[in-house]
Design an enzyme around this catalytic site. Structure first.
Site, PDB file in Angstrom:
ATOM      1  CB  THR A  48       3.929   1.701   1.487  1.00  0.00           C
ATOM      2  OG1 THR A  48       3.002   2.353   0.622  1.00  0.00           O
ATOM      3  CG2 THR A  48       5.210   1.410   0.735  1.00  0.00           C
ATOM      4  NE  ARG A  86       9.885   2.991  -7.458  1.00  0.00           N
ATOM      5  CZ  ARG A  86      11.161   2.730  -7.195  1.00  0.00           C
ATOM      6  NH1 ARG A  86      11.839   1.941  -8.016  1.00  0.00           N
ATOM      7  NH2 ARG A  86      11.757   3.221  -6.134  1.00  0.00           N
ATOM      8  CG  ASP A  87       3.076   3.155  -2.425  1.00  0.00           C
ATOM      9  OD1 ASP A  87       2.473   2.062  -2.545  1.00  0.00           O
ATOM     10  OD2 ASP A  87       3.239   3.721  -1.322  1.00  0.00           O
ATOM     11  CB  ILE A  88      -0.684   4.860  -7.873  1.00  0.00           C
ATOM     12  CG1 ILE A  88       0.385   5.796  -8.449  1.00  0.00           C
ATOM     13  CG2 ILE A  88      -2.085   5.456  -8.081  1.00  0.00           C
ATOM     14  CD1 ILE A  88       0.309   5.980  -9.944  1.00  0.00           C
ATOM     15  CG  ASN A 120      -0.032   6.809  -1.127  1.00  0.00           C
ATOM     16  OD1 ASN A 120      -0.059   7.188   0.046  1.00  0.00           O
ATOM     17  ND2 ASN A 120       0.796   5.871  -1.556  1.00  0.00           N
TER      18      ASN A 120
END
Length: 205
Positions: free
Chosen positions: A175, A4-6, A10
């Site tokens: 994020t 959910r945070d590619i 990251n």
């Protein structure tokens, strides 16, 4: 699990000058937002967690996020690696989120005229608004990448000859908590910079 945070921030690549880029040197970090499939990325007071430039449409509206959401984010990451810009560049965070949900995507080839059509198609399918129109799984996307790689070989296209992209566009990829969009779309069908492309095309899967 679903990451959910590619985002570019990251993904780390250990580059060894003069050596072939190997998949073992690519790492995905920061699983702080990872969860079981079907969970919305909700924070407190109705806000959502995420990086606006790389949110899937379903994450942007606060809906449950399934593996298709990660496939969308991988598509957005590849878009950035190929073009030097995220899929949607807008004035405000909300406008970026709304664009993920509503706005048509400009094909990567619009910014990279040297980009092979086979690669362009892989990125655009990963970035479909409708989850059902994306790759059904990472395995299916990998198969499409393999097919593109074969076509590139047959046509004597050398992927590391693509023009390097080093610049970034837009706001921070950090994020953060974001207000989910209150409206839904009328229809959901509507050698460095190219490093990640080199990973998927040059390394055996």
């Amino acid at each position: 699990i679903v990451h959910r945070d590619i985002t570019p921030a990251n993904v780390m690549i250990d580059v060894d000058p003069g050596a072939r880029l190997d998949i073992a040197k690519v790492r995905l970090f920061d699983f702080g937002l990872a969860a079981a499939p079907g969970q919305p990325a909700l924070a407190t007071q109705g806000l959502i967690w995420g990086s606006a430039r790389y949110l899937s449409p379903e994450q942007a509206v606060g809906d449950p996020v399934y593996p298709a959401g990660d496939i969308y984010q991988v598509g957005a990451l590849l878009y950035y690696a190929l073009t030097g810009r995220p899929p949607f560049v807008r004035e405000t965070v909300e406008d970026v989120m709304r664009a993920h949900v509503n706005d048509p995507l400009e094909a990567p080839v619009a910014y990279r005229s040297d980009l092979p059509a086979e690669v362009d198609r892989v990125v655009r399918q990963a970035l479909r608004k409708d989850q059902g129109e994306r790759f059904r799984s990472a395995q299916q996307m990998r198969a499409a990448v393999r097919e593109a790689r074969l076509l590139l070989r047959e046509n004597d296209v050398i992927t590391d000859q693509l023009t390097p992209v080093t610049r970034g566009v837009g706001t921070s990829t950090r994020t953060s908590t974001l207000a989910p969009l209150s409206t839904r779309p009328d229809t959901q069908r509507t050698r460095r910079g190219a490093g990640l492309l080199w990973v998927i095309l040059a390394v055996p899967w």
